[in-house]
Design a protein around this motif. Structure first.
Motif, PDB file in Angstrom:
ATOM      1  N   SER A 465     -31.753 101.249  51.439  1.00 48.98           N
ATOM      2  CA  SER A 465     -32.274 100.089  52.162  1.00 48.98           C
ATOM      3  C   SER A 465     -33.429  99.448  51.409  1.00 48.98           C
ATOM      4  O   SER A 465     -34.169 100.126  50.692  1.00 48.98           O
ATOM      5  N   ASN A 466     -33.567  98.136  51.570  1.00 55.42           N
ATOM      6  CA  ASN A 466     -34.673  97.367  51.002  1.00 55.42           C
ATOM      7  C   ASN A 466     -34.824  97.601  49.498  1.00 55.42           C
ATOM      8  O   ASN A 466     -35.937  97.767  48.997  1.00 55.42           O
ATOM      9  N   CYS A 467     -33.719  97.637  48.801  1.00 58.52           N
ATOM     10  CA  CYS A 467     -33.740  97.892  47.367  1.00 58.52           C
ATOM     11  C   CYS A 467     -33.225  96.683  46.590  1.00 58.52           C
ATOM     12  O   CYS A 467     -32.499  95.841  47.126  1.00 58.52           O
ATOM     13  N   LYS A 468     -33.606  96.631  45.331  1.00 59.12           N
ATOM     14  CA  LYS A 468     -33.039  95.673  44.392  1.00 59.12           C
ATOM     15  C   LYS A 468     -32.268  96.485  43.357  1.00 59.12           C
ATOM     16  O   LYS A 468     -32.852  97.311  42.649  1.00 59.12           O
ATOM     17  N   ILE A 469     -30.938  96.265  43.274  1.00 55.89           N
ATOM     18  CA  ILE A 469     -30.070  97.078  42.426  1.00 55.89           C
ATOM     19  C   ILE A 469     -29.353  96.149  41.449  1.00 55.89           C
ATOM     20  O   ILE A 469     -28.772  95.145  41.855  1.00 55.89           O
ATOM     21  N   LYS A 470     -29.382  96.525  40.166  1.00 58.84           N
ATOM     22  CA  LYS A 470     -28.799  95.640  39.157  1.00 58.84           C
ATOM     23  C   LYS A 470     -28.050  96.439  38.105  1.00 58.84           C
ATOM     24  O   LYS A 470     -28.561  97.426  37.574  1.00 58.84           O
ATOM     25  N   GLY A 471     -26.813  96.012  37.822  1.00 59.60           N
ATOM     26  CA  GLY A 471     -26.062  96.533  36.691  1.00 59.60           C
ATOM     27  C   GLY A 471     -26.082  95.511  35.571  1.00 59.60           C
ATOM     28  O   GLY A 471     -25.809  94.331  35.800  1.00 59.60           O
ATOM     29  N   ILE A 472     -26.391  95.952  34.345  1.00 60.16           N
ATOM     30  CA  ILE A 472     -26.536  95.008  33.233  1.00 60.16           C
ATOM     31  C   ILE A 472     -25.170  94.593  32.684  1.00 60.16           C
ATOM     32  O   ILE A 472     -24.870  93.406  32.547  1.00 60.16           O
TER      33      ILE A 472
END
Length: 694
Positions: A465-472
């Motif tokens: 929850s309340n996260c910023k998730i990024k795959g390059i």
């Protein structure tokens, strides 16, 4: 009484209906009753009118949704009511002749997403046996006849999070036995915090305090932890404990004294024994020898204080021992051929903080390796060639405010482990998070980034929850046979023809609520490998929608009381809420699910500068909202005149000329900052204690 706002056509033009219900009605599905207050078209036109009409109880809770506008009134909140505004930049409760919001004997209740402005006396009064939750609000009392933004009396104990408390005379004032808790907020006033009774016990954590702190009756019950002043300098009791190492600099002009006591004395108060590990002049020269020499127990606790230096060793934590380093930029455990820190027994009451923990061995070695126990790991930089943190078996650690960097994986979770991870930066050259745990890990308020996948979830059921998730280069989140629950998060990918969330197996049952999902290259935001993959996608905004393999397989969790949210169902005049501006007159709803609803002039807060006069919001999920000239604080120098913020997550914000303090000469005259973990606050004549004769 209607459930929601069936007549709210003035704003929505009926275009946001799903199965005949408006988004506002769907948002209220958790409650026995949900009503809407709006300037036009709602169930009521004032909040007070709505409150007078209802009889809430534990078995009959109410949600009151307040649409955009200014509501001139004084509101008396009731127990078992959630008052949810459309946002602090679009919804205001204001009064010129009384307190806009009073909570007297209010138990289970909450207020969020509103501005509360007083033009006389007080903004909020919390009194009696009241313990409401106040979240994402702006509370203002700055007019000529105002006194206090938040006044807590009697046994008032509000829990205040992510708020701006802006007062003229006082930001927050505590009388009688009031015990408010304030987290991650800004408190401002001539007296920012007033403690007017010896029995008052406010707790203020990770907040910015702009103004003085007054304690005329010498209350000893209050706590101010890890807070900063107007200039970003750390203040509070915790700062004195962590920022001073008076054991070897007792003549440093008493600069680290609090209430007449040195940091060393304050740190010692809760322990039966305190040991000092130092490169020279301490009780022990290594942490492992200090641990080997003691027999701690529940009634024989130890504190091990580790002075600046690099300690080449591997350690195993013991129960009832807290290890506090001088700061992750001045104190390091470095291990070459093993895990740097191990937890392999069922230890409970133990912690480690304020260090860099690094292993330079092979891919099988971790910075921290856990197979059991529930230690607390805080304010550390953890690095490894493999997984920075490897959590297996039945381990249940609390990991908070750490930077976790692995050459392969930031964190790897397996077995039945159930860590709680809060406020961390997690990065990996393969995956940021590799989760194969059959337990229920909890991850919140984190930034997770992987060169391949942001998070790879296999046969696991984490709560994120309340996260910023990024795959390059690949998907933001890849789920394989997983049953993850992901909410209030931003998930994106930079990978060509990759999607934000990819469901890789027919048995996947992942749930996504209130998320913003962003893909690139024109592919769907959510895709699946096999037709028929069951998935919940509720109240999410997407730049590219659902693939055909997903959109016909949306599950409606009827047993949870949350109706499924259909693709594009909230369009207004052909636009998604994420394409609208909050200030527009045709804005459709409260759109807590529309992560981009706070656009200003077509830009997200993350695209605006903090110093900009047009900055629109302070959304809790906008992790990058403090950019200045297109740069994060971690890219700026502390000494720079243009430095924008002191965000708690900007763990590298004290870089100087592109280098960390740990890379600088300790005695260097050009050292810029006194960050909480840098332990440079006790310089004497321009020299660190480590540079002084012990």
């Amino acid at each position: 009484m209607p459930l929601g706002a069936a007549a709210y056509a003035f704003y929505s033009l009926n275009t946001d209906t799903v199965d005949g219900k408006h988004a506002t009605e769907l948002m209220g599905a958790h409650y026995q009753q949900a009503v809407t207050v709006a300037k036009s078209g709602g169930d009521y036109t004032t909040i007070s009118e709505a409150l007078s009409a209802i009889t809430p109880s534990a078995n009959n809770p109410y949600l009151i949704m307040v649409m955009p506008g200014v509501y001139e009134e004084t509101v008396q909140l009731k127990s078992f009511v959630e008052l949810r505004g459309s946002g602090r930049n679009s919804c205001k409760i204001s009064s010129s002749s009384g307190t806009p919001l009073t909570m007297d004997g209010v138990g289970s209740a909450s207020v969020q997403g509103v501005t509360i402005e007083a033009r006389e006396l007080y903004g909020i009064v919390c009194q009696g046996n009241s313990y409401p939750m106040i979240n994402d609000c702006r509370i203002i009392a700055r007019a000529a006849h105002t006194v206090v933004a938040v006044l807590c009396k009697n046994n008032g104990a509000p829990w205040i999070t992510n708020c701006e408390i802006l007062g003229k005379n006082y930001g927050i004032r505590c009388e009688d036995s009031a015990s408010p808790v304030v987290n991650n907020s800004i408190i401002e006033g001539d007296t920012a915090v007033g403690i007017d009774n010896a029995s008052a016990s406010p707790k203020i954590n990770y907040s910015q305090i702009i103004g003085t702190i007054q304690n005329p009756n010498n209350s000893t019950k209050y706590q101010i932890n890890n807070c900063t002043d107007a200039e970003g300098k750390l203040i509070g009791v915790t700062q004195a404990i962590t920022a001073g190492t008076a054991t070897y600099a007792l003549n440093a002009l008493n600069a680290d004294m609090v209430d007449g006591k040195h940091a060393y004395e304050l740190a010692k108060a809760d322990y039966d024994h305190v040991l000092v590990v130092a490169k020279s002049g301490g009780d022990y020269a290594t942490i492992s020898t200090a641990l080997a020499s003691i027999q701690p127990s529940s009634d024989n606790r130890y504190l091990i204080m580790v002075m600046p230096g690099v300690y080449n060793e591997s350690i195993t934590l013991k129960p009832f021992v807290d290890i506090i380093g001088s700061g992750r930029n001045s104190c390091k455990i470095l291990c070459g051929l093993d895990h740097a820190v191990r937890v392999t027994t069922d230890i409970g009451s133990a912690s480690i903080s304020g260090l860099t923990i690094e292993t330079t061995g092979g891919f099988g070695n971790a910075g921290i390796y856990l197979t059991a126990g529930s230690p607390i790991i805080t304010n550390c930089l953890i690095k490894s060639q493999g997984s920075a943190i490897l959590c297996e078996a039945t381990a249940k650690p609390l990991i908070q405010d750490c930077v976790i960097e692995g050459f392969q994986y930031g964190m790897t979770l397996s077995g039945n482990c159930e860590p709680v991870v809060i406020g961390c930066q997690i990065k990996g050259n393969i995956n940021g998070l590799e989760c194969r745990s059959t337990g229920r890990p909890q991850i919140r308020d984190c930034i997770i980034e992987g060169q391949r996948y942001g998070a790879y979830l296999e046969y696991s059921s984490p709560v994120i929850s309340n996260c910023k998730i990024k795959g390059i280069t690949n998907h933001g989140v890849d789920c394989y046979n997983a049953a993850a629950e992901i909410s209030n998060s931003q998930i994106e990918t930079d990978g060509e023809s990759k999607c934000a969330v990819y469901l890789g197996d027919n048995a996947t049952s992942t749930r996504m609520y209130h998320c913003h999902l962003k893909s690139t290259g024109g592919v769907s935001s959510v895709d699946a490998q096999i037709d028929g993959t069951p998935v919940y996608v509720n109240f999410c905004s997407m730049n590219a929608g659902l693939s055909s393999r997903v959109q016909n397989q949306i599950l409606k969790p009827k047993d949870e009381g949350i109706a499924s949210y259909a693709l594009d169902a909230d369009k207004l005049d052909g636009y998604e809420p994420m394409e609208l501006e909050v200030g527009t007159a045709s804005y459709a709803g409260t759109a807590s699910y529309a992560y981009d609803a706070d656009k200003l002039d077509g830009r997200q807060p993350i695209e605006l500068e903090v110093g900009s006069a047009t900055y629109a919001g302070t959304a809790s999920y906008a992790y990058d909202a403090d950019k200045l000239d297109g740069r994060q604080p971690i890219e700026l120098e502390v000494g720079s005149a243009t430095y924008a913020g002191t965000a708690s997550y900007a763990l590298d914000a004290d870089k100087l000329d592109g280098r960390q303090p740990i890379e600088l000469e300790v005695g260097s005259a050009t050292y810029a900052g006194t960050a909480s973990y840098a332990l440079d606050a006790d310089k004497l004549d321009g020299r660190q204690p480590i540079g002084l004769e012990v």
